[in-house]
Design a protein around this motif. Structure first.
Motif, PDB file in Angstrom:
ATOM      1  N   ASN A  18      47.149  12.148 -21.886  1.00 45.81           N
ATOM      2  CA  ASN A  18      46.761  10.788 -22.297  1.00 45.81           C
ATOM      3  C   ASN A  18      45.483  10.331 -21.604  1.00 45.81           C
ATOM      4  N   GLU A  21      42.525  12.142 -23.065  1.00 43.87           N
ATOM      5  CA  GLU A  21      42.141  11.560 -24.357  1.00 43.87           C
ATOM      6  C   GLU A  21      41.454  10.212 -24.167  1.00 43.87           C
ATOM      7  N   ARG A  22      41.891   9.469 -23.151  1.00 42.17           N
ATOM      8  CA  ARG A  22      41.240   8.183 -22.876  1.00 42.17           C
ATOM      9  C   ARG A  22      39.777   8.393 -22.460  1.00 42.17           C
ATOM     10  N   SER A  25      37.743   9.159 -25.475  1.00 40.80           N
ATOM     11  CA  SER A  25      37.497   7.933 -26.242  1.00 40.80           C
ATOM     12  C   SER A  25      36.360   7.122 -25.643  1.00 40.80           C
ATOM     13  N   GLN A 538      41.307   7.981 -34.250  1.00 37.53           N
ATOM     14  CA  GLN A 538      41.445   8.912 -33.124  1.00 37.53           C
ATOM     15  C   GLN A 538      41.197   8.235 -31.772  1.00 37.53           C
ATOM     16  N   ASP A 539      40.953   6.923 -31.811  1.00 36.40           N
ATOM     17  CA  ASP A 539      40.584   6.195 -30.600  1.00 36.40           C
ATOM     18  C   ASP A 539      41.833   5.673 -29.886  1.00 36.40           C
ATOM     19  N   GLN A 540      42.176   6.308 -28.768  1.00 29.95           N
ATOM     20  CA  GLN A 540      43.388   5.945 -28.027  1.00 29.95           C
ATOM     21  C   GLN A 540      43.302   4.551 -27.395  1.00 29.95           C
ATOM     22  N   THR A 541      42.086   4.044 -27.213  1.00 32.44           N
ATOM     23  CA  THR A 541      41.931   2.757 -26.517  1.00 32.44           C
ATOM     24  C   THR A 541      41.914   1.565 -27.478  1.00 32.44           C
ATOM     25  N   GLN A 575      47.520  11.162 -35.687  1.00 34.98           N
ATOM     26  CA  GLN A 575      46.907   9.992 -35.049  1.00 34.98           C
ATOM     27  C   GLN A 575      47.194   8.716 -35.838  1.00 34.98           C
TER      28      GLN A 575
END
Length: 689
Positions: A18, A21-22, A25, A538-541, A575
């Protein structure tokens, strides 16, 4: 600001998927397209280092691979991969230890904005190093070719350092009657000058070294046999084996020396004005650019264009225009100091190179020239002619890589003076605007983001079932510098390719929230439908950011409905599933758009929390046959059976309304009802009457 950034290859040493991935992003939100690999072991690192990477970001610690081990492995293999070490705190000893180990920088974990700034700096430095290595290879190849040319030249050439020979080509040896270059090694050049001219030669060399210009000297040379001969020597600054020295080219004196000199002079001149011609001026500009980079010697280029040149040519003819240009050239000679280098650069264009001058220092002189030409009365074969100039000015400094770039900048500055009779000085900060003016879509996008210049339009989505709530779709528009709309398909795909799509999505969301809060404060119960690009999927934030933005605006979450295109949802189904689940937890609505074109469109719906489904426009644009009407009704019936609210777009005529009503459509949208507008002013109550 650089617009077209290449995809960066990023290594991340971080045990948490996580967190990795952050970090990715962060880069994508900053407009950086990325290809990422998360390191999981020393073997994984060894395999990864077989490829080329641009940056490694290391967490404070890792159970699988210690950051120190990764940095050591990179240094051991002499890989040019900058490393940014993240730290638990901001302890100076930890920072020093990381830097000592070989990291380019170390900073506390969580300082995201600083991380991006540091990463951009290191990526820029990496590009410079790569460019330098490429240039060094090219330089070595060029030096090899130059050496071959020197060795085989018919001209007699030598290089002299502190008065001593350091190199002499075969022609030089033959001219002075020596068999081998070793015989001349360490011999002062003055020993090859006849005794009668040695004093003059010594004085010339002293003065030449202090002036550092190109020069010539005619004197008597002396062969190894003691025989004198007349020679003309050309001197110029050069380097040999990395050492500064003087290049001397000797040609034997002949009766045609004066003619040769004249021919050389003519080859560098414009025949009409007597100024330098374009080819020779570009050589002078290249030399000035080299001095600017090597010795930090500034210079200014003025691109001077005669206004209304085609009209003047038509008015006075070819012979007349030559007279006018000659007079103008004389005025330029009188106006500028003697060290300024003047050229006729094109049909109605002059160029002025002012050594030692910055653009700011040149402005007064150039403004004075404009006034002088504006008030001058040109006499063309007894006829009075007046004209003005458009001047573009651009500087050469230590960052000037290519002279041609400076010419282009000055040229563009002159072109921007549409009214003429003006001076426009190149400003690096205006390069983005200049690129946008030239039609560069990415420059327009970046400019719109930087200056808040996008336009939002609102198109009503109207209920056929008595829903009194106000619904609008938010549409993004980009205007070019001339005020015309850029087609969305053109700029949205460009934004996606350049890694700007997430930034643009957030701009749209933020501005939609602001406008919606104001609109609802006036008593309207309005919901806005906002598009999300595939990049935002696809943007985790996005979700935590959206939660903060909604709370700050004091808006209910269901006032926003996020639209996701079916092709994007299929491509990023995992996603999309996570995002729509998160949006549902925030109580935001979700719309699946362009529905019905996939082989099995209902398969996508299984994985998504969807409130609305917007049918693809192809269904409503072709309702002329019974088969197409039946296909739409079947699709809608299946959606209604799953309790989905349906929207049919592209309603362009009244004739389709009856079909849509019978099919049970919930909402309709299209130009027949109202096109996109800059204000939310549709009268939704009119539909209930």
């Amino acid at each position: 600001m650089a617009i077209e950034k290449k995809t960066i290859r990023l290594l991340i040493l971080e045990d948490s998927q996580n967190e990795a991935e952050r970090l990715v992003s962060l880069f994508r939100n900053a407009g950086r397209a990325t290809r990422v690999h998360r390191l999981t072991s020393s073997d994984d690192l060894a395999e990864a280092l077989q490829q080329s990477w641009d940056l490694l970001i290391a967490a404070p610690s890792s159970e699988n691979l210690e950051p120190s081990e990764a940095i050591t492995a990179i240094r051991r293999q002499a890989k040019d991969i900058p490393v940014i070490q993240l730290l638990v705190g901001n302890d100076s000893d930890d920072v020093t230890e990381a830097l000592t180990l070989g990291a380019q920088d170390a900073l506390p974990q969580g300082e995201d904005e600083r991380l991006i700034l540091v990463a951009n700096r290191e990526l820029a430095n990496l590009e410079e190093r790569r460019a330098r290595r490429t240039a060094e290879v090219a330089l070595r190849e060029a030096e090899k070719r130059c050496q071959l040319l020197l060795d085989s030249s018919v001209d007699s050439i030598t290089y002299v350092h502190d008065g001593m020979h350091v190199y002499a080509n075969r022609s030089y040896l033959q001219l002075f009657g020596y068999e081998d270059a070793d015989e001349l090694e360490g011999m002062p050049m003055i020993d090859l000058i006849a005794s009668a001219d040695q004093g003059r030669f010594k004085d010339f060399l002293k003065n030449y070294q202090s002036s550092e210009g190109g020069a010539e000297l005619a004197c008597s040379g002396m062969k190894a046999s003691g025989q004198d001969f007349q020679a003309r020597m050309g001197f110029s600054q050069a380097t040999y084996d990395g050492e500064p020295c003087i290049q001397v080219v000797i040609r034997g004196e002949s009766g045609n020396a004066e003619l040769e000199e004249k021919l050389r002079e003519i080859s560098s001149q414009d025949l009409v004005t007597g100024l330098f011609n374009r080819t020779h001026f570009i050589e002078l500009l290249d030399a000035a650019a080299q001095r600017a980079v090597s010795n930090s010697e500034p210079a200014n280029l003025a691109y001077v264009r005669v206004d209304r040149y085609p009209a003047l040519l038509a008015e006075v003819g070819l012979a007349g225009i030559d007279l006018l240009l000659t007079d103008l050239a004389n005025l330029l000679r009188q106006h500028f100091p003697r060290d300024a280098q003047l050229a006729r650069f094109g049909d109605g264009v002059f160029a002025v190179l002012q050594p030692g001058q910055t653009p700011e220092q040149s402005q007064d002189s150039l403004h004075s020239l404009l006034k002088k030409i504006e008030s001058h009365l040109f006499d063309v074969s007894g006829r009075t002619v007046q004209t003005t100039l458009s001047i573009g000015s651009a500087g050469l400094n230590e960052t000037t890589a290519k002279a041609q770039e400076v010419i282009n900048r000055a040229h563009r500055c002159a072109d921007e003076l549409s009214e003429g009779n003006g001076l426009n000085v190149y400003c690096p900060a205006s390069e983005l605007a200049a690129a946008a003016n030239r039609g560069n879509v990415l420059a327009m996008l970046q400019q719109a983001l930087d200056n808040n210049q996008f336009r939002l339009l609102f198109q009503p989505i109207i209920s056929l079932r008595g829903d009194n709530n106000e619904h609008y779709e938010v549409l993004l528009r980009l205007l070019n510098p001339q005020g015309k709309e850029v087609p969305p398909s053109e700029f949205l795909s460009a934004a996606l390719d350049a890694g700007l799509a997430e930034k643009i999505d957030r701009w749209v969301i933020l501005n939609s929230i602001k406008l919606l809060a104001d609109h609802r404060a006036k008593g309207h119960n309005t919901c806005l439908f906002v598009h999300l690009s595939s990049a935002s999927l696809q943007d985790q934030t996005l979700l935590p950011w959206l939660s903060v933005a909604l709370k700050a605006a004091r808006l209910p979450s269901d006032a926003l409905a996020f639209q996701i295109n079916e092709p994007d949802a299929i491509a990023y189904l995992k996603q999309t599933k996570a995002l729509t689940q998160g949006l549902a937890e925030l109580h935001c609505k979700v719309t699946l758009c362009q529905f019905g074109c996939a082989l099995n469109p209902f398969n996508t719906l299984k994985y998504m929390n969807v409130d609305y489904v917007k049918i693809d426009g192809s269904y409503s644009q072709d309702l002329s046959t019974a088969e197409s009407q039946e296909a739409l009704k079947t699709l809608l019936a299946s959606l209604h059976a799953q309790a989905k609210l349906t929207i049919v777009p592209f309603v362009e005529s009244a004739s389709v309304l009856a079909t849509l009503w019978q099919a049970g459509v919930n909402y309709i949208q299209g130009y027949y009802l109202q096109g996109p507008s800059q204000s939310m002013d549709y009268d939704f109550s009119a539909g209930d009457e």
